[in-house]
Design a protein around this motif. Sequence first.
Motif, mmCIF file in Angstrom:
data_model
loop_
_atom_site.group_PDB
_atom_site.id
_atom_site.type_symbol
_atom_site.label_atom_id
_atom_site.label_comp_id
_atom_site.label_asym_id
_atom_site.label_seq_id
_atom_site.Cartn_x
_atom_site.Cartn_y
_atom_site.Cartn_z
ATOM 1 N N MET A 134 -16.209 -2.638 -1.985
ATOM 2 C CA MET A 134 -14.975 -2.786 -1.210
ATOM 3 C C MET A 134 -13.796 -2.176 -1.963
ATOM 4 S SD MET A 134 -13.243 -6.248 0.350
ATOM 5 C CE MET A 134 -14.597 -6.473 1.502
ATOM 6 N N VAL A 135 -12.919 -1.521 -1.221
ATOM 7 C CA VAL A 135 -11.696 -0.978 -1.810
ATOM 8 C C VAL A 135 -10.869 -2.134 -2.360
ATOM 9 C CG1 VAL A 135 -9.567 0.302 -1.352
ATOM 10 C CG2 VAL A 135 -11.703 0.980 -0.228
ATOM 11 N N HIS A 136 -10.386 -1.966 -3.574
ATOM 12 C CA HIS A 136 -9.644 -3.046 -4.220
ATOM 13 C C HIS A 136 -8.472 -3.492 -3.344
ATOM 14 C CE1 HIS A 136 -7.146 -5.183 -7.169
ATOM 15 N NE2 HIS A 136 -8.268 -5.319 -7.873
ATOM 16 N N VAL A 137 -8.274 -4.791 -3.283
ATOM 17 C CA VAL A 137 -7.224 -5.342 -2.420
ATOM 18 C C VAL A 137 -5.843 -4.843 -2.829
ATOM 19 C CG1 VAL A 137 -6.831 -7.432 -3.787
ATOM 20 C CG2 VAL A 137 -6.493 -7.479 -1.286
ATOM 21 N N GLY A 138 -5.715 -4.388 -4.084
ATOM 22 C CA GLY A 138 -4.432 -3.836 -4.524
ATOM 23 C C GLY A 138 -4.004 -2.616 -3.722
ATOM 24 N N LYS A 139 -4.992 -1.911 -3.134
ATOM 25 C CA LYS A 139 -4.651 -0.760 -2.302
ATOM 26 C C LYS A 139 -3.885 -1.171 -1.050
ATOM 27 C CE LYS A 139 -6.540 2.571 -4.695
ATOM 28 N NZ LYS A 139 -5.755 3.695 -5.221
ATOM 29 N N TRP A 140 -4.040 -2.433 -0.668
ATOM 30 C CA TRP A 140 -3.271 -2.951 0.473
ATOM 31 C C TRP A 140 -1.786 -2.787 0.207
ATOM 32 C CZ3 TRP A 140 -3.895 -8.730 2.394
ATOM 33 C CH2 TRP A 140 -3.087 -8.930 3.510
ATOM 34 N N SER A 141 -1.372 -3.113 -1.013
ATOM 35 C CA SER A 141 0.051 -2.988 -1.354
ATOM 36 C C SER A 141 0.485 -1.524 -1.306
ATOM 37 C CB SER A 141 0.320 -3.580 -2.735
ATOM 38 O OG SER A 141 -0.360 -2.861 -3.750
ATOM 39 N N SER A 142 -0.398 -0.614 -1.725
ATOM 40 C CA SER A 142 -0.056 0.813 -1.673
ATOM 41 C C SER A 142 0.157 1.267 -0.237
ATOM 42 C CB SER A 142 -1.177 1.645 -2.314
ATOM 43 O OG SER A 142 -1.322 1.333 -3.676
ATOM 44 N N TRP A 143 -0.711 0.800 0.666
ATOM 45 C CA TRP A 143 -0.563 1.175 2.067
ATOM 46 C C TRP A 143 0.700 0.574 2.670
ATOM 47 C CZ3 TRP A 143 -2.630 5.247 3.797
ATOM 48 C CH2 TRP A 143 -3.905 5.661 3.405
ATOM 49 N N CYS A 144 1.028 -0.654 2.271
ATOM 50 C CA CYS A 144 2.274 -1.270 2.768
ATOM 51 C C CYS A 144 3.477 -0.435 2.359
ATOM 52 C CB CYS A 144 2.413 -2.692 2.233
ATOM 53 S SG CYS A 144 1.229 -3.871 2.907
ATOM 54 N N LEU A 145 3.479 0.023 1.104
ATOM 55 C CA LEU A 145 4.585 0.853 0.622
ATOM 56 C C LEU A 145 4.626 2.177 1.373
ATOM 57 C CD1 LEU A 145 4.367 0.215 -3.231
ATOM 58 C CD2 LEU A 145 6.092 -0.654 -1.639
ATOM 59 N N LEU A 146 3.453 2.759 1.635
ATOM 60 C CA LEU A 146 3.411 4.013 2.378
ATOM 61 C C LEU A 146 3.936 3.819 3.796
ATOM 62 C CD1 LEU A 146 2.300 7.014 2.022
ATOM 63 C CD2 LEU A 146 0.449 6.224 3.501
ATOM 64 N N VAL A 147 3.573 2.699 4.426
ATOM 65 C CA VAL A 147 4.068 2.406 5.778
ATOM 66 C C VAL A 147 5.589 2.304 5.766
ATOM 67 C CG1 VAL A 147 4.154 0.630 7.570
ATOM 68 C CG2 VAL A 147 1.956 1.299 6.591
ATOM 69 N N ILE A 148 6.146 1.640 4.759
ATOM 70 C CA ILE A 148 7.607 1.516 4.662
ATOM 71 C C ILE A 148 8.246 2.889 4.503
ATOM 72 C CG2 ILE A 148 9.490 0.636 3.228
ATOM 73 C CD1 ILE A 148 7.694 -1.789 2.607
ATOM 74 N N MET A 149 7.635 3.742 3.682
ATOM 75 C CA MET A 149 8.168 5.087 3.484
ATOM 76 C C MET A 149 8.170 5.870 4.800
ATOM 77 S SD MET A 149 6.694 8.137 1.084
ATOM 78 C CE MET A 149 5.580 8.729 2.370
ATOM 79 N N ILE A 150 7.051 5.823 5.521
ATOM 80 C CA ILE A 150 6.959 6.549 6.790
ATOM 81 C C ILE A 150 7.911 5.953 7.819
ATOM 82 C CG2 ILE A 150 5.426 7.058 8.738
ATOM 83 C CD1 ILE A 150 3.152 7.338 6.745
ATOM 84 N N PHE A 151 7.989 4.614 7.862
ATOM 85 C CA PHE A 151 8.917 3.957 8.783
ATOM 86 C C PHE A 151 10.353 4.401 8.507
ATOM 87 C CE2 PHE A 151 12.033 0.640 9.513
ATOM 88 C CZ PHE A 151 11.828 0.328 10.850
ATOM 89 N N THR A 152 10.700 4.501 7.223
ATOM 90 C CA THR A 152 12.064 4.891 6.854
ATOM 91 C C THR A 152 12.371 6.297 7.345
ATOM 92 O OG1 THR A 152 11.981 3.473 4.897
ATOM 93 C CG2 THR A 152 13.665 5.185 4.932
ATOM 94 N N ILE A 153 11.416 7.202 7.217
ATOM 95 C CA ILE A 153 11.619 8.562 7.715
ATOM 96 C C ILE A 153 11.847 8.544 9.226
ATOM 97 C CG2 ILE A 153 10.535 10.823 8.034
ATOM 98 C CD1 ILE A 153 9.038 10.337 5.394
ATOM 99 N N VAL A 154 11.006 7.789 9.940
ATOM 100 C CA VAL A 154 11.154 7.699 11.398
ATOM 101 C C VAL A 154 12.502 7.082 11.762
ATOM 102 C CG1 VAL A 154 10.248 6.648 13.510
ATOM 103 C CG2 VAL A 154 8.669 7.557 11.798
#
Length: 289
Positions: A255-275
């Motif tokens: 399983m992908v380490h659960v810490g990657k969840w935080s990375s995806w959350c940060l990426l979502v925030i970055m993309i949301f900010t651009i939008v």
Amino acid sequence: MAKVVSLDGQLSFLDHYLHPDPRHSNLTGLARFAIEFLLFGLKEARACLFAGFFFLAVFAVPRAGWFHIPRYDLLLIIALAIQLWMIWAKLETLDELKAVCLFHLVGFALEVFKTSGSIQSWAYPDPAYTKLFGVPLFSGFMYAAVGSYIIQAWRLFDLRIKHHPPYWMAGVLAFVIYANFFAHHFIGDYRWYIAACLLGLYARSTVIFRPYDRDRRMPLLLSFVLIGFFIWLAENISTFLGVWKYPNQLGAWSMVHVGKWSSWCLLVIMIFTIVANLKHIKKHVHIPE
């Protein structure tokens, strides 16, 4: 049957079913909950159209590819075909396509860095004709899919943000998020410090959305966490299918380490900010007090 024009002037056969029927405006109780829940699900599915079809392709295309075409090349062809179809069917505007292309470029640059010889955070083990710097070109569409979802959801749910932080502050933090994806290999990972800043910046922010004919509210930070979670689930399925692999998955899948969840959350925030900033440039997202 009357045609329905969406907020961006698009015509879509789906849009007719995603707008409220005045005859149902007085629904209450369980009936209202059922209608809103159904419409919420339909709009989510509509917003995930690109991501959904692309993910189905990831699931359906075998590792050996089809017709002597490698899997990564097929995924690129399918992603382009989905994108062109959405434009042809007026499910996406040219302005939205430009934003999606921006997310593709941002994501692809990150992929090139993360898979480079000195970093090797993950790898694309299969051969392909459409690899650039060792990264298959389809990979940028995984980031574009997140951007497409946010853009489509914004329009379909008539999203508005109450207590949105100053746009320049949000923009600076989005840049810091992106920079940390690169810099943490050299100067340490500061994601939790960034997360603390984001918590303070968005603590009062609420996303207002309309699944049917009434506004509903959710803490904006909670929406980021939920989107990040579903992306993390999709990543687990993709690595299980061998589309890409982390170093600890080369011998056998785990399983992908659960810490990657935080990375995806940060990426979502970055993309949301651009939008959000693009929307703000075209016109405000603030709700008057």
